[in-house]
Design a protein around this motif. Structure first.
Motif, PDB file in Angstrom:
ATOM      1  N   ASP A 110      -0.450 -92.905 -73.231  1.00 20.53           N
ATOM      2  CA  ASP A 110       0.178 -91.582 -73.131  1.00 20.53           C
ATOM      3  C   ASP A 110       0.257 -90.909 -74.502  1.00 20.53           C
ATOM      4  O   ASP A 110       0.088 -89.688 -74.610  1.00 20.53           O
ATOM      5  CB  ASP A 110       1.586 -91.720 -72.543  1.00 20.53           C
ATOM      6  CG  ASP A 110       1.581 -92.333 -71.164  1.00 20.53           C
ATOM      7  OD1 ASP A 110       1.247 -91.633 -70.205  1.00 20.53           O
ATOM      8  OD2 ASP A 110       1.888 -93.528 -71.043  1.00 20.53           O
ATOM      9  N   TYR A 111       0.511 -91.703 -75.537  1.00 20.38           N
ATOM     10  CA  TYR A 111       0.648 -91.134 -76.880  1.00 20.38           C
ATOM     11  C   TYR A 111      -0.687 -90.685 -77.477  1.00 20.38           C
ATOM     12  O   TYR A 111      -0.713 -90.121 -78.570  1.00 20.38           O
ATOM     13  CB  TYR A 111       1.269 -92.168 -77.824  1.00 20.38           C
ATOM     14  CG  TYR A 111       2.725 -92.497 -77.577  1.00 20.38           C
ATOM     15  CD1 TYR A 111       3.562 -91.640 -76.883  1.00 20.38           C
ATOM     16  CD2 TYR A 111       3.268 -93.687 -78.071  1.00 20.38           C
ATOM     17  CE1 TYR A 111       4.885 -91.951 -76.676  1.00 20.38           C
ATOM     18  CE2 TYR A 111       4.601 -94.017 -77.865  1.00 20.38           C
ATOM     19  CZ  TYR A 111       5.408 -93.146 -77.174  1.00 20.38           C
ATOM     20  OH  TYR A 111       6.733 -93.466 -76.965  1.00 20.38           O
ATOM     21  N   ARG A 112      -1.783 -90.959 -76.776  1.00 21.60           N
ATOM     22  CA  ARG A 112      -3.104 -90.657 -77.326  1.00 21.60           C
ATOM     23  C   ARG A 112      -3.227 -89.188 -77.730  1.00 21.60           C
ATOM     24  O   ARG A 112      -4.009 -88.841 -78.617  1.00 21.60           O
ATOM     25  CB  ARG A 112      -4.188 -90.991 -76.292  1.00 21.60           C
ATOM     26  CG  ARG A 112      -4.361 -89.896 -75.260  1.00 21.60           C
ATOM     27  CD  ARG A 112      -4.779 -90.350 -73.890  1.00 21.60           C
ATOM     28  NE  ARG A 112      -4.824 -89.211 -72.957  1.00 21.60           N
ATOM     29  CZ  ARG A 112      -3.763 -88.666 -72.403  1.00 21.60           C
ATOM     30  NH1 ARG A 112      -2.569 -89.140 -72.673  1.00 21.60           N
ATOM     31  NH2 ARG A 112      -3.877 -87.648 -71.585  1.00 21.60           N
ATOM     32  N   GLY A 113      -2.499 -88.289 -77.059  1.00 23.64           N
ATOM     33  CA  GLY A 113      -2.642 -86.856 -77.310  1.00 23.64           C
ATOM     34  C   GLY A 113      -1.677 -86.297 -78.337  1.00 23.64           C
ATOM     35  O   GLY A 113      -1.640 -85.078 -78.555  1.00 23.64           O
ATOM     36  N   VAL A 114      -0.872 -87.152 -78.991  1.00 22.70           N
ATOM     37  CA  VAL A 114       0.060 -86.657 -80.011  1.00 22.70           C
ATOM     38  C   VAL A 114      -0.739 -86.018 -81.142  1.00 22.70           C
ATOM     39  O   VAL A 114      -1.714 -86.588 -81.641  1.00 22.70           O
ATOM     40  CB  VAL A 114       0.935 -87.804 -80.551  1.00 22.70           C
ATOM     41  CG1 VAL A 114       1.845 -87.302 -81.668  1.00 22.70           C
ATOM     42  CG2 VAL A 114       1.763 -88.408 -79.431  1.00 22.70           C
ATOM     43  N   THR A 115      -0.363 -84.838 -81.558  1.00 28.77           N
ATOM     44  CA  THR A 115      -1.124 -84.087 -82.557  1.00 28.77           C
ATOM     45  C   THR A 115      -1.043 -84.741 -83.929  1.00 28.77           C
ATOM     46  O   THR A 115      -0.120 -85.508 -84.229  1.00 28.77           O
ATOM     47  CB  THR A 115      -0.613 -82.649 -82.672  1.00 28.77           C
ATOM     48  OG1 THR A 115       0.748 -82.679 -83.150  1.00 28.77           O
ATOM     49  CG2 THR A 115      -0.680 -81.928 -81.340  1.00 28.77           C
ATOM     50  N   ASP A 116      -2.004 -84.406 -84.796  1.00 31.26           N
ATOM     51  CA  ASP A 116      -2.000 -84.926 -86.170  1.00 31.26           C
ATOM     52  C   ASP A 116      -0.729 -84.504 -86.901  1.00 31.26           C
ATOM     53  O   ASP A 116      -0.167 -85.276 -87.685  1.00 31.26           O
ATOM     54  CB  ASP A 116      -3.225 -84.417 -86.930  1.00 31.26           C
ATOM     55  CG  ASP A 116      -4.526 -85.036 -86.436  1.00 31.26           C
ATOM     56  OD1 ASP A 116      -4.466 -86.079 -85.748  1.00 31.26           O
ATOM     57  OD2 ASP A 116      -5.605 -84.478 -86.746  1.00 31.26           O
ATOM     58  N   ALA A 117      -0.287 -83.270 -86.677  1.00 36.14           N
ATOM     59  CA  ALA A 117       0.914 -82.781 -87.358  1.00 36.14           C
ATOM     60  C   ALA A 117       2.135 -83.596 -86.950  1.00 36.14           C
ATOM     61  O   ALA A 117       2.977 -83.944 -87.791  1.00 36.14           O
ATOM     62  CB  ALA A 117       1.132 -81.302 -87.038  1.00 36.14           C
ATOM     63  N   ASP A 118       2.252 -83.917 -85.672  1.00 37.75           N
ATOM     64  CA  ASP A 118       3.393 -84.712 -85.205  1.00 37.75           C
ATOM     65  C   ASP A 118       3.279 -86.156 -85.689  1.00 37.75           C
ATOM     66  O   ASP A 118       4.295 -86.789 -86.015  1.00 37.75           O
ATOM     67  CB  ASP A 118       3.494 -84.656 -83.684  1.00 37.75           C
ATOM     68  CG  ASP A 118       4.092 -83.344 -83.193  1.00 37.75           C
ATOM     69  OD1 ASP A 118       4.543 -82.548 -84.036  1.00 37.75           O
ATOM     70  OD2 ASP A 118       4.104 -83.114 -81.965  1.00 37.75           O
ATOM     71  N   ILE A 119       2.073 -86.706 -85.727  1.00 40.34           N
ATOM     72  CA  ILE A 119       1.877 -88.054 -86.280  1.00 40.34           C
ATOM     73  C   ILE A 119       2.327 -88.081 -87.735  1.00 40.34           C
ATOM     74  O   ILE A 119       3.013 -89.025 -88.171  1.00 40.34           O
ATOM     75  CB  ILE A 119       0.394 -88.481 -86.176  1.00 40.34           C
ATOM     76  CG1 ILE A 119       0.037 -88.823 -84.730  1.00 40.34           C
ATOM     77  CG2 ILE A 119       0.096 -89.665 -87.093  1.00 40.34           C
ATOM     78  CD1 ILE A 119       0.606 -90.123 -84.212  1.00 40.34           C
ATOM     79  N   HIS A 120       1.980 -87.055 -88.503  1.00 43.15           N
ATOM     80  CA  HIS A 120       2.369 -87.007 -89.921  1.00 43.15           C
ATOM     81  C   HIS A 120       3.881 -86.978 -90.067  1.00 43.15           C
ATOM     82  O   HIS A 120       4.453 -87.721 -90.884  1.00 43.15           O
ATOM     83  CB  HIS A 120       1.748 -85.775 -90.583  1.00 43.15           C
ATOM     84  CG  HIS A 120       2.115 -85.621 -92.030  1.00 43.15           C
ATOM     85  ND1 HIS A 120       1.801 -86.567 -92.995  1.00 43.15           N
ATOM     86  CD2 HIS A 120       2.805 -84.640 -92.680  1.00 43.15           C
ATOM     87  CE1 HIS A 120       2.266 -86.179 -94.175  1.00 43.15           C
ATOM     88  NE2 HIS A 120       2.885 -85.003 -94.010  1.00 43.15           N
ATOM     89  N   ALA A 121       4.556 -86.146 -89.271  1.00 40.48           N
ATOM     90  CA  ALA A 121       6.016 -86.069 -89.345  1.00 40.48           C
ATOM     91  C   ALA A 121       6.652 -87.402 -88.949  1.00 40.48           C
ATOM     92  O   ALA A 121       7.613 -87.862 -89.590  1.00 40.48           O
ATOM     93  CB  ALA A 121       6.524 -84.940 -88.446  1.00 40.48           C
ATOM     94  N   LEU A 122       6.134 -88.034 -87.912  1.00 40.49           N
ATOM     95  CA  LEU A 122       6.649 -89.342 -87.498  1.00 40.49           C
ATOM     96  C   LEU A 122       6.446 -90.374 -88.595  1.00 40.49           C
ATOM     97  O   LEU A 122       7.339 -91.191 -88.881  1.00 40.49           O
ATOM     98  CB  LEU A 122       5.937 -89.798 -86.219  1.00 40.49           C
ATOM     99  CG  LEU A 122       6.385 -89.135 -84.918  1.00 40.49           C
ATOM    100  CD1 LEU A 122       5.357 -89.383 -83.812  1.00 40.49           C
ATOM    101  CD2 LEU A 122       7.753 -89.656 -84.492  1.00 40.49           C
ATOM    102  N   TYR A 123       5.296 -90.359 -89.236  1.00 44.06           N
ATOM    103  CA  TYR A 123       4.997 -91.324 -90.315  1.00 44.06           C
ATOM    104  C   TYR A 123       5.970 -91.143 -91.480  1.00 44.06           C
ATOM    105  O   TYR A 123       6.530 -92.121 -91.993  1.00 44.06           O
ATOM    106  CB  TYR A 123       3.564 -91.133 -90.783  1.00 44.06           C
ATOM    107  CG  TYR A 123       3.150 -92.097 -91.874  1.00 44.06           C
ATOM    108  CD1 TYR A 123       2.888 -93.433 -91.580  1.00 44.06           C
ATOM    109  CD2 TYR A 123       3.002 -91.663 -93.193  1.00 44.06           C
ATOM    110  CE1 TYR A 123       2.499 -94.328 -92.577  1.00 44.06           C
ATOM    111  CE2 TYR A 123       2.611 -92.541 -94.199  1.00 44.06           C
ATOM    112  CZ  TYR A 123       2.362 -93.873 -93.875  1.00 44.06           C
ATOM    113  OH  TYR A 123       1.980 -94.746 -94.885  1.00 44.06           O
ATOM    114  N   VAL A 124       6.176 -89.902 -91.888  1.00 44.12           N
ATOM    115  CA  VAL A 124       7.110 -89.638 -92.998  1.00 44.12           C
ATOM    116  C   VAL A 124       8.514 -90.095 -92.624  1.00 44.12           C
ATOM    117  O   VAL A 124       9.223 -90.702 -93.430  1.00 44.12           O
ATOM    118  CB  VAL A 124       7.103 -88.135 -93.365  1.00 44.12           C
ATOM    119  CG1 VAL A 124       8.210 -87.825 -94.381  1.00 44.12           C
ATOM    120  CG2 VAL A 124       5.741 -87.739 -93.935  1.00 44.12           C
TER     121      VAL A 124
END
Length: 422
Positions: A110-124
């Motif tokens: 399900d998480y496959r479609g998480v955007t790059d911008a949201d991945i970056h915020a989650l990582y930070v």
């Protein structure tokens, strides 16, 4: 003097840049924390009474117990040495830093479609906004051949998709926001979409009618979310924000979803989710049978009120349930859920209803509904036969028309609850 001024100017520039960087990090951390709430990361990666994101939650599966991982930024026990790309691969592809595959108890399909911008915020957020937890989570050790993680490569090829989120081309922004949250971070399909022979979700988006068509989870019936014809947008948003509305109160896994995730989301996102769910075509349209429903409801209510020749199930209802759920089975709006037409009451599988009768239920305390409403369990008060009689009446009274419940079914649920406590 000029040299001193130059140094002061340079120091000021460095200070301003540092302040801007700190403000940028703070904004990303706040955004990442919100997204982690939307993704319900706490529910699986934090055990009750444990440290945030330290992992170790035991997740039962047909193949054995899967333990959630430590996703705190500790470099040894957690994910502190992950690069952003490695983090993205774990979230979206189910691949760990060492190249081994995660089990799909982690909802990466399900998480496959998480955007790059949201991945970056989650990582930070996870790297800078979460406290490191040095304790390692227990290792998952499944029975053979499921213990061979390389086998997940074939599962992923067969059932997972490595595709970005696809918005509806002509839909309003609000509808696509709801679609994004439901399909990706909210991973609603993980529970509300039926599973196939490989334990995979039969559909990952609305292109297939199986998507959000309901099913079962740990023996509990899970309702369909397609169209939700009997609920309004407000009913849905109230339920997600508070765990209750005029029709129902949360129970089972959904209690944790509201407690850890949905109550922390803003009104705009909850409304976007509701509007998107309402936009999906319902598999079974609701017929206009209000008059017949009201007539049957009144007939049961009158019979209970008169109190003559009540059977065992009806007597048990009047002595244990009527004070909160009333003779018409409609409960109290926003307080006690209705049993007349309730999804969990009329489901083909009565396990959810039996669970609630035996162990009770409690709504979470949320900012919009701070009072936690509790229903006591009756496992110590009622026998298996009595619970079966009570459940059978509730499933057949008023406008309900669901199959009877046997004492054998109740015994099975009671034994399962006893085993979980050991």
């Amino acid at each position: 003097m000029r040299l001193k001024l130059r140094y002061l100017l340079i120091a000021g520039l460095f200070s301003s840049a540092a302040q801007a960087a700190n403000q940028s990090d703070a904004a990303l951390i706040a955004q990442g924390e919100y997204l982690a709430r939307a993704g319900d990361c706490t529910a699986c990666h934090t055990v009750a009474g444990g440290k945030d994101f330290g992992g170790g939650l035991a997740i039962a599966s047909p193949m054995g117990v899967i333990y959630s991982t430590n996703i705190s930024p500790d470099p040894k026990a957690g994910i502190g040495e992950y690069t952003e790309q490695e983090f993205a691969d774990a979230v979206r592809k189910g691949v760990r830093r060492d190249g081994k595959n995660l089990y799909p108890a982690m909802p990466y399909p399900d998480y496959r479609g998480v955007t790059d911008a949201d991945i970056h915020a989650l990582y930070v957020y996870f790297m800078k906004g979460v406290q490191p937890v040095a304790e390692k989570a227990p290792e998952t050790s499944l029975m053979f051949p499921f213990s061979q993680r390389w086998g997940m490569w074939f599962w992923n090829k067969a059932f997972a998709e490595d595709k970005p989120f696809t918005p509806l081309p002509t839909a309003p922004e609000e509808l696509n926001r709801g679609k994004y949250l439901v399909e990706t971070l909210g991973h609603c399909g993980s529970c509300h979409t039926p599973r196939g022979i490989g334990m995979q979700e039969k559909a990952l988006n609305e292109s297939n009618s199986h998507y959000l068509a309901g099913g079962e989870l740990n023996g509990w019936p899970v309702p369909a979310l397609r169209g939700m014809p009997t609920w309004s947008v407000k009913d849905i948003t109230d339920y997600l924000a508070t765990g209750r509305n005029d029709f129902a109160s949360v129970g089972g896994e959904m209690t944790g979803v509201v407690e850890h995730s949905m109550q922390h989301m803003n009104d705009a996102d909850l409304q976007a989710i509701a509007r998107y769910l309402k936009s999906l075509p319902a598999d079974v349209p609701v017929k206009n049978r209000r008059a017949a429903v009201d007539q049957e409801t009144q007939k049961t209510a009158d019979f209970l009120t008169q109190g003559h020749n009540l059977n065992a199930g009806q007597m048990l209802y009047m002595n244990n349930c009527e004070a909160c759920h009333w003779t018409d089975g409609n409960g109290a709006k926003g307080i006690f859920p209705r049993l007349n037409g309730g999804d969990i009451v009329t489901a083909d599988n009565p396990t959810g209803l039996i669970n609630i009768i035996l162990q009770g239920a409690q709504t979470p305390s949320t900012p919009k509904a701070p009072s936690a409403m509790a229903m006591p369990g009756f496992s110590g008060r009622l026998s298996d036969e009595q619970v079966a009689q009570l459940a059978t009446f509730v499933r057949s009274g008023w406008s309900n028309d669901a199959p009877r419940v046997s004492a054998k079914e109740v015994k099975k649920v009671r034994e399962s609850l006893s085993a979980d406590k050991k």
